[in-house]
Design an enzyme around this catalytic site. Structure first.
Site, PDB file in Angstrom:
ATOM      1  N   GLU A  44       0.900  -1.291  -0.011  1.00  0.00           N
ATOM      2  CA  GLU A  44      -0.039   0.025   0.144  1.00  0.00           C
ATOM      3  C   GLU A  44       1.043   1.169   0.087  1.00  0.00           C
ATOM      4  O   GLU A  44       0.333   2.263  -0.571  1.00  0.00           O
ATOM      5  CB  GLU A  44      -0.803   0.035   1.233  1.00  0.00           C
ATOM      6  N   THR A  50       3.028   4.968  -7.280  1.00  0.00           N
ATOM      7  CA  THR A  50       3.547   4.094  -8.152  1.00  0.00           C
ATOM      8  C   THR A  50       2.499   2.983  -8.721  1.00  0.00           C
ATOM      9  O   THR A  50       1.832   2.638  -8.118  1.00  0.00           O
ATOM     10  CB  THR A  50       4.702   3.465  -7.567  1.00  0.00           C
ATOM     11  N   LEU A  87      11.954   5.207  -6.988  1.00  0.00           N
ATOM     12  CA  LEU A  87      10.383   5.094  -6.522  1.00  0.00           C
ATOM     13  C   LEU A  87      10.154   6.472  -6.250  1.00  0.00           C
ATOM     14  O   LEU A  87       8.974   6.858  -6.269  1.00  0.00           O
ATOM     15  CB  LEU A  87      10.025   4.295  -5.725  1.00  0.00           C
ATOM     16  N   GLY A  88      10.911   7.245  -5.836  1.00  0.00           N
ATOM     17  CA  GLY A  88      10.631   8.761  -5.437  1.00  0.00           C
ATOM     18  C   GLY A  88       9.921   8.774  -4.083  1.00  0.00           C
ATOM     19  O   GLY A  88       9.634   7.796  -3.211  1.00  0.00           O
ATOM     20  N   TYR A  89       9.570   9.828  -3.594  1.00  0.00           N
ATOM     21  CA  TYR A  89       8.899  10.374  -2.539  1.00  0.00           C
ATOM     22  C   TYR A  89       9.365   9.519  -1.377  1.00  0.00           C
ATOM     23  O   TYR A  89       8.880   8.776  -0.751  1.00  0.00           O
ATOM     24  CB  TYR A  89       7.353   9.869  -2.516  1.00  0.00           C
ATOM     25  N   TYR A 127      -6.475   6.159   4.457  1.00  0.00           N
ATOM     26  CA  TYR A 127      -6.633   5.539   3.422  1.00  0.00           C
ATOM     27  C   TYR A 127      -5.917   4.221   3.888  1.00  0.00           C
ATOM     28  O   TYR A 127      -6.429   2.918   3.606  1.00  0.00           O
ATOM     29  CB  TYR A 127      -6.096   6.123   1.849  1.00  0.00           C
ATOM     30  N   CYS A 199     -12.299   1.887 -14.867  1.00  0.00           N
ATOM     31  CA  CYS A 199     -12.991   3.384 -14.682  1.00  0.00           C
ATOM     32  C   CYS A 199     -11.550   4.311 -14.624  1.00  0.00           C
ATOM     33  O   CYS A 199     -11.573   4.960 -13.408  1.00  0.00           O
ATOM     34  CB  CYS A 199     -13.802   3.394 -13.348  1.00  0.00           C
ATOM     35  N   CYS A 210     -17.527  -2.563 -17.705  1.00  0.00           N
ATOM     36  CA  CYS A 210     -17.512  -2.239 -16.508  1.00  0.00           C
ATOM     37  C   CYS A 210     -18.812  -2.860 -15.772  1.00  0.00           C
ATOM     38  O   CYS A 210     -19.922  -2.863 -16.076  1.00  0.00           O
ATOM     39  CB  CYS A 210     -17.924  -0.789 -16.284  1.00  0.00           C
TER      40      CYS A 210
HETATM   41  S1  SF4 Z   1     -19.687   2.730 -16.130  1.00  0.00           S
HETATM   42 FE1  SF4 Z   1     -18.056   2.145 -14.900  1.00  0.00          FE
HETATM   43  S2  SF4 Z   1     -16.345   2.890 -16.228  1.00  0.00           S
HETATM   44 FE2  SF4 Z   1     -18.282   3.722 -16.738  1.00  0.00          FE
HETATM   45  S3  SF4 Z   1     -18.068   5.669 -15.614  1.00  0.00           S
HETATM   46 FE3  SF4 Z   1     -19.257   4.360 -14.448  1.00  0.00          FE
HETATM   47  S4  SF4 Z   1     -17.966   3.235 -13.035  1.00  0.00           S
HETATM   48 FE4  SF4 Z   1     -16.667   4.420 -14.697  1.00  0.00          FE
END
Ligand code: SF4
Length: 361
Positions: A44, A50, A87-89, A127, A199, A210
């Site tokens: 993580e 990266t 890798l930087g940072y 996160y 996405c 998707c």
């Molecule tokens: S359908 Fe899926 S890939 Fe397309 S904008 Fe919506 S979440 Fe993103």
């Protein structure tokens, strides 16, 4: 007057659609097949800035050399920086070690199975704590990475800027409400995977493949290009620098950067602010205690982009006598023992040729 936003709500179909897709075709990644807490943590932190393809060989080499958290806690800084070179940072790896020392001192060398305890460790934000807690320990907490914010923002056509902490907090609350309690780690990884593989940013999502396309509002309304909402970024500061490749007896001069500020404590090719012409470069050499034994040759321009800063560089290569305040090393030593950040790569890659007298590659 500040108006309270209504609670953010996500489509109820989302978890099943996402997990079915993840089960059918998730990438096999080294930290997924055996999600030990140390491995998940390391992955993580590496993946924060990266890409998976670039991080994987680093991940494997890191664990070969430092297989346990105790090994990480005890590693010399030079070894750590070398393992992170490119890798930087670099604060990421320094914080990894700080956290490892806390884990050894306070938790017997094992990461604590608690979101709040993870969050209190150096370098672990909300996160990362969410990702480690859910993936390694099965704790039902969300992990709202940048990728995840982009997906959510499109699915519900949210016009809240995704860089805002308030947006992150509201998305975390919405995700918590539908996180499957029996598979929180898979759910979080599936969302991240969707953001990384389907996405995609910059108006290039692959909506046709998707699993969320049946209920994603941005897709259904043809408004994908408008999401996520971003706030205007601050202009990156530009800084001009002159970099020197000083050669002596088949070796090149390097020095440590100051202990504070950009690339703190790392090795560098010496340099100076501004673009120095040949006469100014000669003066600089004299001021540093060096005498040229051959002509100064220009190395051409190079550029390196940091988060808030861009270095625009010009280089000079010159053979010199005098020690100055530099450490002269062979190209082999430079490659194997010293951590030279990738900001210098454009010039550093040419050092073996420059030493051989090949200047025009
Ligand atoms: S359908 Fe899926 S890939 Fe397309 S904008 Fe919506 S979440 Fe993103």
């Amino acid at each position: 007057m500040h108006r309270e936003q209504p609670q953010m709500t996500l489509p109820a179909q989302l978890p099943k659609a996402l997990l079915d897709w993840y089960d059918a075709g998730a990438r096999v990644l080294p930290w997924r097949s055996d999600p030990q807490p140390y491995h998940v943590w390391l992955s993580e932190i590496m993946l924060q800035q990266t890409r998976v393809e670039a991080a994987t060989p680093y991940f494997e080499r890191f664990l070969r050399e430092l297989p346990t958290i105790a090994d990480l806690a005890a590693a010399p800084e030079e070894q750590l920086l070398k393992l992170w070179e490119g890798l930087g940072y670099y604060n990421r790896v320094r914080n990894l070690q700080k956290a490892a020392r806390v884990v050894v001192d306070q938790y017997g060398g094992q990461l604590p199975a608690s979101f709040d305890a993870l969050l209190s460790l150096p370098g672990i934000g909300r996160y990362s704590a969410g990702a480690i807690a859910s993936i390694a320990f099965g704790i039902p907490v969300p992990a709202v990475a940048g990728n995840v914010r982009r997906v959510i923002s499109r699915v519900i056509e949210s016009d809240e800027p995704i860089s805002r902490e308030e947006t992150r907090r509201r998305m975390a609350a919405a995700l918590s409400a539908l996180l499957p309690k029996e598979r929180p780690g898979d759910f979080n990884q599936a969302l991240m995977e969707l953001g990384a593989m389907v996405c995609l940013p910059n108006g290039a999502p692959r909506c046709e493949r998707c699993p969320l396309n049946g209920f994603c509002l941005a897709h259904l309304h043809g408004s994908v290009d408008r999401f996520p909402c971003k706030e205007a970024k601050k202009e990156r500061r530009r800084e001009q620098r002159t970099i020197f490749v000083l050669l002596q007896d088949g070796r090149v001069g390097i020095r440590r950067r100051p202990a504070r500020g950009l690339l703190r404590g790392l090795w560098e090719l010496p340099g100076e602010e501004g673009f120095l012409d040949e006469a100014q470069a000669q003066n600089w050499l004299a001021a540093q205690g060096f005498s040229p034994t051959g002509p100064l040759r220009p190395l051409g321009p190079a550029k390196h982009i940091f988060t808030h800063l861009e270095w625009q560089m010009q280089g000079w290569v010159v053979p010199v006598t005098g020690a100055g305040a530099l450490c002269f090393v062979t190209p082999e030593q430079l490659a194997e023992e010293y951590c030279l950040p990738s900001a210098f790569r454009a010039y550093a890659d040419r050092i073996p040729n420059l030493i051989r007298g090949v200047f025009d590659v």
